[in-house]
Motif scaffolding. Structure first.
Motif, mmCIF file in Angstrom:
data_model
loop_
_atom_site.group_PDB
_atom_site.id
_atom_site.type_symbol
_atom_site.label_atom_id
_atom_site.label_comp_id
_atom_site.label_asym_id
_atom_site.label_seq_id
_atom_site.Cartn_x
_atom_site.Cartn_y
_atom_site.Cartn_z
ATOM 1 N N ARG A 68 -0.308 10.059 6.262
ATOM 2 C CA ARG A 68 -1.624 10.690 6.119
ATOM 3 C C ARG A 68 -1.656 12.165 5.858
ATOM 4 O O ARG A 68 -2.611 12.777 5.120
ATOM 5 C CB ARG A 68 -2.464 10.375 7.403
ATOM 6 N N ASN A 85 -7.247 -2.224 1.977
ATOM 7 C CA ASN A 85 -7.190 -1.330 3.433
ATOM 8 C C ASN A 85 -6.896 0.214 3.048
ATOM 9 O O ASN A 85 -7.378 1.002 3.485
ATOM 10 C CB ASN A 85 -6.485 -1.972 4.462
ATOM 11 N N ALA A 86 -5.857 0.225 2.098
ATOM 12 C CA ALA A 86 -5.222 1.863 1.624
ATOM 13 C C ALA A 86 -6.489 2.325 0.967
ATOM 14 O O ALA A 86 -6.495 3.442 0.892
ATOM 15 C CB ALA A 86 -4.042 1.358 0.963
ATOM 16 N N MET A 111 2.464 6.311 9.947
ATOM 17 C CA MET A 111 1.156 6.365 9.382
ATOM 18 C C MET A 111 0.496 7.832 9.339
ATOM 19 O O MET A 111 -0.005 8.205 8.541
ATOM 20 C CB MET A 111 -0.029 5.581 10.005
ATOM 21 N N SER A 116 -12.200 7.071 2.751
ATOM 22 C CA SER A 116 -12.995 7.314 4.138
ATOM 23 C C SER A 116 -13.282 8.513 4.299
ATOM 24 O O SER A 116 -14.424 9.051 4.897
ATOM 25 C CB SER A 116 -12.021 6.637 5.362
ATOM 26 N N GLU A 117 -12.687 9.502 3.657
ATOM 27 C CA GLU A 117 -13.019 11.055 4.042
ATOM 28 C C GLU A 117 -14.323 11.381 3.176
ATOM 29 O O GLU A 117 -14.459 10.809 2.065
ATOM 30 C CB GLU A 117 -11.651 11.902 3.751
ATOM 31 N N TRP A 161 0.909 -1.197 0.086
ATOM 32 C CA TRP A 161 0.012 -0.058 0.092
ATOM 33 C C TRP A 161 0.734 1.026 0.090
ATOM 34 O O TRP A 161 0.535 2.202 -0.562
ATOM 35 C CB TRP A 161 -0.877 -0.091 0.978
ATOM 36 N N ASN A 217 -9.708 1.649 0.952
ATOM 37 C CA ASN A 217 -10.541 2.275 2.211
ATOM 38 C C ASN A 217 -10.306 3.210 2.939
ATOM 39 O O ASN A 217 -11.235 4.209 3.294
ATOM 40 C CB ASN A 217 -11.061 0.949 2.983
ATOM 41 N N THR A 218 -8.910 3.490 3.299
ATOM 42 C CA THR A 218 -8.377 4.595 3.973
ATOM 43 C C THR A 218 -8.528 5.922 3.049
ATOM 44 O O THR A 218 -8.916 6.964 3.675
ATOM 45 C CB THR A 218 -6.968 4.269 4.441
#
Length: 542
Positions: free
Chosen positions: A205, A248-249, A201, A255-256, A71, A251-252
């Motif tokens: 981010r 997962n990346a 992380m 997510s916003e 990711w 979805n991250t």
């Protein structure tokens, strides 16, 4: 998507009479001016804009399969592609002097507000620098004052302090210009903090948030919406933990709220689902990879089997790259076939086809929204499933209209009902279609096409029950079995001929489930044939 960009751009130009800006040439100088001295404002007029630009980024997971965190390769590819698209200088200046867009107060249509504080600081530093240089020059050049060392010290100090502020800002811009976001993340992955994840992380981010804010800034500057489309390929040939990390990346990043990212995930579900079920990301989902994909993907598109025309097109493309394989003989056959096809009557224009498609889509949606129509009571209660159905119906209808030359084209209402059927009972429908396919291959009677799909399912439901253990995860995707019976037996009695017509355009049904059923069905029949006892009369006496 590119055609949609052009159409929206033309429609917005007719509506607002404002041409979009481009960060090239004089537009680059204007962009740097706005970055340095203005704050962007999100106005009502900006929110009404419908024109959009898609920034396409291709991410091949196999190229990053060797790194510790796949990711991280996805994030670095995203950062590097956006930097390459807009240029390194605007992004570097935004890192140092840019301002995050904010919403307008009231009904103001002013999209840019002067940075009063920045202007005052800059003018103050320039004034102090000019004063310091004046004092220093006077102390060095004017006769009679050259011997005053105190004046020289004051002039040098004032000039150094004011000039250092400007030099520090220029150094920060130069640093971001030379060291890209990709290099920053790669440096973090090589550090000791990466193994312990201490603050890693949060830094990644922060880099992504800066990119998102920069895209919002560029939306207001270019007078259009911006969407970053990431095409993820080759994920189904990576290790299971890598697959889970990329999802997962995704979805991250999604997510916003109002995120500018769109992911196109090109994978084989029959490979991805076992990979997900082997990792620890399935906790709480009953170890069911299909449920995880259903909650992640908002527009499923399962590519149907390749038809005859598509196979010929791929063959032509392959032939054109191999001139050594009797190229002239084969291409002459291709040209002969094309010349024969020119005698076919002309097809409707694109505008007429689009108008017909819009009419059919509206009719299908009216059936879904009509409370008196039996179809409305089969709509799911899950918002994600409703979005999947709404997204899939236009595609299915356009594919049906593309095949409008075939006899017996289904109605928009029937197409909408078929989409709902595939979404609500994917396992049972796949079983009925697999039994139908096996029956067609066995040379059925001429009236077999008029048989109802429900009768075919009833005949083979016992065999499905015997295979419920290996098909447990797929069966858990289905809705109420009684509603399935009511749907096919009374409200929408699709026939075998209808099912064959819809099969080629069914994009919201995972065809890997049907292929797995065909394999299990063949193995089950082979085991039953092997387990048949041998007659005593033919047994060897020894």
């Amino acid at each position: 998507m590119r055609q949609e960009m052009v159409q929206r751009e033309e429609a917005e130009l007719r509506r607002s009479h404002q041409k979009p800006r481009s960060p090239e040439g004089w537009g680059l100088l204007l962009l740097l001016w706005y970055l340095a001295f203005y704050k962007p404002i999100i106005t009502e007029g900006h929110l009404r804009r419908k024109n959009i630009e898609f920034i396409f980024i291709r991410f091949s997971a196999w190229q990053y399969a060797g790194c510790d965190k796949l990711w991280a390769g996805l994030v670095t590819t995203l950062c590097d592609s956006i930097r390459h698209h807009f240029g390194a200088l605007p992004l570097s200046v935004y890192h140092v002097m840019g301002t995050r867009p904010r919403f307008a107060s009231g009904f103001s249509q002013k999209e840019w507000v002067l940075k009063t504080g920045t202007c005052l600081k800059l003018w103050g530093m320039l004034f102090v620098l000019a004063a310091g240089l004046t004092i220093l020059l006077v102390a060095l050049l004017v006769p009679g004052i050259k011997d005053h060392h105190a004046l020289k010290v004051v002039g040098s100090a004032v000039t150094s302090l004011s000039g250092s502020g400007l030099a520090l800002g220029a150094f920060s811009i130069l640093k971001n210009l030379l060291i890209s976001e990709k290099q920053k993340i790669e440096r973090l992955t090589n550090s000791e903090k990466f193994t312990s994840q201490l603050g890693f992380m949060s830094k990644v981010r922060n880099e992504v948030e800066v990119l998102v804010d920069f895209l919002s800034f560029m939306e207001i500057f270019e007078r259009r919406r911006l969407r970053v489309v990431l095409e993820i390929t080759s994920l189904d040939i990576c290790y299971p933990e890598k697959v889970a990390g990329v999802l997962n990346a995704m979805n991250t990043l999604l997510s916003e709220a109002n995120t500018p990212f769109i992911f196109i995930l090109a994978v084989d579900p029959s490979v991805i689902v076992p990979c997900l079920e082997q990792t620890g990301c399935m906790k709480g989902l009953a170890d069911n990879g299909y449920l995880y994909l259903n909650r992640t993907v908002t527009l499923p598109f399962s590519i149907p089997e390749m038809g005859a025309r598509s196979r010929l097109r791929f063959l032509e493309a392959a032939i054109q790259t191999r001139e050594d394989l009797m190229y002239r003989i084969i291409t002459s056959n291709v040209e002969r076939r094309r010349a024969k096809c020119r005698g076919v009557p002309a097809v409707p224009s694109r505008q007429e086809a689009d108008a017909e498609a819009v009419r059919c889509i509206h009719e299908a949606f009216r059936c879904l929204h009509d409370s008196t129509d039996p179809l409305a009571r089969y709509l799911p209660t899950s918002g994600a499933h409703v979005r999947r159905i709404v997204n899939t119906i236009p595609i299915t209808l356009r594919l049906l209209l593309h095949r409008a030359g075939t006899p017996g084209t289904p109605s928009p209402r029937a197409a909408a009902a078929w989409v709902v059927l595939a979404d609500q009972w994917p396992c049972r429908l796949s079983w009925a279609l697999q039994c139908l396919e096996d029956a067609w291959q066995g040379r059925p009677t001429p009236d077999f096409g008029a048989r109802s799909l429900w009768s075919i399912f009833q005949e083979n439901v016992g065999e499905l029950s015997s295979l419920r253990q290996p098909l447990h995860n797929a069966l858990s995707l289905d809705g109420d079995p009684e509603l399935f019976q009511t749907f096919l037996a009374s409200d929408f009695p699709f026939t075998a001929r209808d099912a064959r017509a819809f099969l080629g355009v069914t994009v919201n049904l995972d065809h890997s489930i049907r292929h797995k059923m065909g394999l299990l069905r063949g193995l089950d029949r082979l085991q039953k044939a092997t387990a048949t006892p041998v007659s005593r009369s033919v047994q060897c006496p020894h």
